[in-house]
Write a protein that holds these residues in place. Structure first.
Motif, short mmCIF file in Angstrom:
data_model
loop_
_atom_site.label_atom_id
_atom_site.label_comp_id
_atom_site.label_asym_id
_atom_site.label_seq_id
_atom_site.Cartn_x
_atom_site.Cartn_y
_atom_site.Cartn_z
N GLU A 124 -6.87 -4.19 -20.67
CA GLU A 124 -6.82 -2.77 -20.28
C GLU A 124 -8.02 -2.40 -19.42
OE1 GLU A 124 -5.61 0.35 -22.97
OE2 GLU A 124 -4.98 -1.16 -24.43
N ALA A 125 -9.19 -2.93 -19.75
CA ALA A 125 -10.40 -2.63 -18.98
C ALA A 125 -10.25 -3.17 -17.55
CB ALA A 125 -11.62 -3.23 -19.65
N ALA A 126 -9.74 -4.40 -17.42
CA ALA A 126 -9.56 -4.99 -16.09
C ALA A 126 -8.52 -4.22 -15.28
CB ALA A 126 -9.16 -6.46 -16.22
N TRP A 127 -7.43 -3.80 -15.95
CA TRP A 127 -6.40 -3.04 -15.25
C TRP A 127 -6.96 -1.70 -14.78
CZ3 TRP A 127 -1.99 -3.62 -12.89
CH2 TRP A 127 -1.20 -2.50 -12.62
N GLU A 128 -7.69 -1.03 -15.65
CA GLU A 128 -8.27 0.26 -15.27
C GLU A 128 -9.28 0.09 -14.14
OE1 GLU A 128 -9.10 4.48 -17.22
OE2 GLU A 128 -8.08 2.85 -18.23
N LEU A 146 -7.18 -8.27 -9.63
CA LEU A 146 -5.75 -8.46 -9.89
C LEU A 146 -5.38 -9.94 -9.91
CD1 LEU A 146 -4.29 -5.59 -7.69
CD2 LEU A 146 -4.30 -5.69 -10.19
N ASP A 147 -5.99 -10.73 -9.04
CA ASP A 147 -5.73 -12.17 -9.05
C ASP A 147 -6.12 -12.79 -10.38
OD1 ASP A 147 -4.38 -13.01 -6.84
OD2 ASP A 147 -6.13 -13.53 -5.66
N ARG A 164 3.75 -5.45 -13.56
CA ARG A 164 2.73 -4.48 -13.14
C ARG A 164 1.69 -5.13 -12.23
NH1 ARG A 164 1.65 0.50 -15.46
NH2 ARG A 164 3.23 1.22 -16.95
N VAL A 165 1.21 -6.30 -12.61
CA VAL A 165 0.17 -6.97 -11.83
C VAL A 165 0.71 -7.42 -10.47
CG1 VAL A 165 -1.39 -8.94 -11.72
CG2 VAL A 165 -1.17 -7.65 -13.85
N SER A 166 1.90 -8.02 -10.45
CA SER A 166 2.49 -8.47 -9.18
C SER A 166 2.77 -7.29 -8.25
CB SER A 166 3.77 -9.26 -9.43
OG SER A 166 3.49 -10.45 -10.12
N THR A 167 3.22 -6.17 -8.82
CA THR A 167 3.48 -4.98 -8.01
C THR A 167 2.19 -4.44 -7.42
OG1 THR A 167 5.39 -4.41 -9.38
CG2 THR A 167 4.45 -2.65 -8.04
N ALA A 168 1.15 -4.41 -8.24
CA ALA A 168 -0.16 -3.94 -7.74
C ALA A 168 -0.70 -4.86 -6.66
CB ALA A 168 -1.15 -3.83 -8.90
N LEU A 169 -0.50 -6.16 -6.81
CA LEU A 169 -0.92 -7.11 -5.77
C LEU A 169 -0.15 -6.87 -4.48
CD1 LEU A 169 -1.34 -10.40 -7.81
CD2 LEU A 169 -3.08 -9.36 -6.36
N SER A 170 1.14 -6.59 -4.59
CA SER A 170 1.94 -6.30 -3.40
C SER A 170 1.43 -5.05 -2.70
CB SER A 170 3.41 -6.13 -3.80
OG SER A 170 4.20 -5.81 -2.67
N ARG A 171 1.18 -3.99 -3.47
CA ARG A 171 0.66 -2.75 -2.89
C ARG A 171 -0.71 -2.97 -2.26
NH1 ARG A 171 1.30 0.01 -6.96
NH2 ARG A 171 -0.78 0.01 -7.87
#
Length: 425
Positions: A124-128, A146-147, A164-171
């Motif tokens: 959660e900390a890394a995502w935030e 994200l990687d 969620r992570v793959s979508t954020a990497l795409s964005r």
């Protein structure tokens, strides 16, 4: 007696004792190992055998038993409570607008060596952290976070987290002007989301990012098919904010496909759905993107005025909360409006400083600036400079996978050369 080093507890204790004694990693390592090895051990990413543990214990002036003792349940609980409390503090800082301090706190948390009992808090900390970095426009730093998240076991074990992570990497890659890479990350996100319900937030967000990536890379057949599937479920999306973003993406696709009335209709629906108070920066970016679409694809006489109104809205918001990247995008949009109004000098005044900047990394955004500058030079009656900028734009856009824009640059250069060629040549 065999003294087993239990990671990540051993690494945490090693780091704590080293810092208490004011030692650097190099001072602890000396000639036997490298400082980078000490760093990996302290982070829990490398094991440490008993012989090295004994050597470290001697240098830290503690017993081997004290250094290698396993943590008990109470220590695990105390550790988790400490991490959770620090995460809540970082979130409060973010909520209060102290984003730089929040980033530092979250970065420390994300790099903490953790065991199975605390890995969800670290996730959660890394995502935030990645979200705050995106807000600040620190997209290269966000990409690194994200990687790393993509490789975390917790991400790989959960379809939702993986999406969620793959979508954020795409964005991230799309916003950094790398549409080809954005498409590949978006396709991974959509594949990972296949088992989720059609209107589920993560699945819809993944399809939206892929739609935007297809549009920017020029894969219009794929974009048209994906848009058709999103049109069927957009009204079922529970989140009003996401529903508005999907409508904005559909608007973009319609404009790219030449369906201007449909593009205008979806654009108007998106602005009635999106709420500035929910996410002001996202709302401003939608206004900016909509303005650019109107200028690019709407031939009606009303398009420049409609674009100007949208740019004015975007400026009001971005001057308050926009990142440097947002303000750069705004300047490009305003330069395009100047070209629509046949004001090449005004456009060049906005574009040339951007072109002259040393970009931290190549991107399609640089190619778009060059393309607009070429049009401005052509409009200003400077063919040699226009030709130079057209070639630079086409090469840059092609390298970044922005093939639709690249083809557009080559086509405009060809038309310009044909128009300048004497009759019969």
């Amino acid at each position: 007696m065999n003294h087993t080093t239990h990671q990540p507890a051993f690494g945490r204790r090693l780091r704590q004792l080293r810092l208490q004694r004011g030692m650097s990693q190099a001072e602890l390592a000396r000639d036997e190992v490298s400082a980078s090895y000490i760093s990996l051990v302290e982070c829990g990413r490398r094991p440490c055998n008993e012989a090295m543990a004994a050597l470290f214990a001697k240098r830290l002036e503690v017993s081997l038993e004290a250094l290698t003792a396993a943590e008990g349940p109470e220590q695990h609980r105390s550790r988790r409570l400490d991490l959770t409390g620090r995460l809540l503090t970082a979130r409060a800082l973010r909520r209060d607008g102290d984003l730089d301090t929040a980033v530092e706190r979250l970065r420390l948390l994300a790099h903490e060596p953790v065991g199975p009992a605390e890995e969800d808090v670290a996730w959660e900390a890394a995502w935030e952290l990645s979200e705050v970095q995106e807000t600040l426009g620190r997209l290269a730093e966000q990409h690194i976070v994200l990687d790393r998240l993509a490789d975390v076991p917790l991400t790989q074990e959960s379809a939702r987290l993986s999406v969620r992570v793959s979508t954020a990497l795409s964005r991230n890659r799309r916003r950094r002007g790398r549409p080809g890479e954005a498409v590949r990350a978006g396709e991974r996100a959509v594949t990972a989301a296949a088992g989720l319900p059609q209107a589920e937030h993560e699945r819809v967000a993944a399809h939206l990012e892929l739609l935007l990536g297809y549009g920017e890379s020029g894969e219009l057949d794929n974009a048209e098919r994906l848009a058709a599937s999103l049109e069927k479920i957009v009204e079922d999306v529970p989140s009003r904010q996401l529903r508005g973003l999907v409508q904005s993406g559909l608007s973009s696709t319609c404009f790219l496909l030449g369906r201007v009335p449909d593009g205008v209709r979806w654009h108007e629906r998106s602005l009635t759905c999106l709420r500035p108070e929910a996410d002001l920066s996202a709302w401003a970016r939608v206004c900016l993107a909509s303005a650019v679409r109107r200028m690019d694809h709407d031939p009606s006489p009303a398009a420049p005025d409609a674009a100007a109104a949208l740019l004015a809205r975007a400026r009001q918001a971005l001057e308050l909360i926009g990142s440097p990247r947002d303000l750069r995008d705004l300047a490009v949009g305003e330069a395009q409006l100047a070209l629509c109004r046949r004001e090449p000098d005004s456009a060049l005044g906005l574009l040339e400083p951007l072109v002259a900047e040393t970009a931290p990394e190549p991107s399609a955004d640089e190619g778009v600036c060059l393309l607009l500058a070429a049009r401005a030079h052509r409009m200003a009656g400077d063919p040699p400079r226009a030709q130079e900028r057209y070639r630079e734009a086409a090469r840059t856009l092609d390298d970044m996978g922005a093939y639709r824009r690249s083809a557009q640059a080559w086509r405009e250069l060809s038309d310009m050369l044909a128009a300048d060629r004497p009759d019969g040549a």
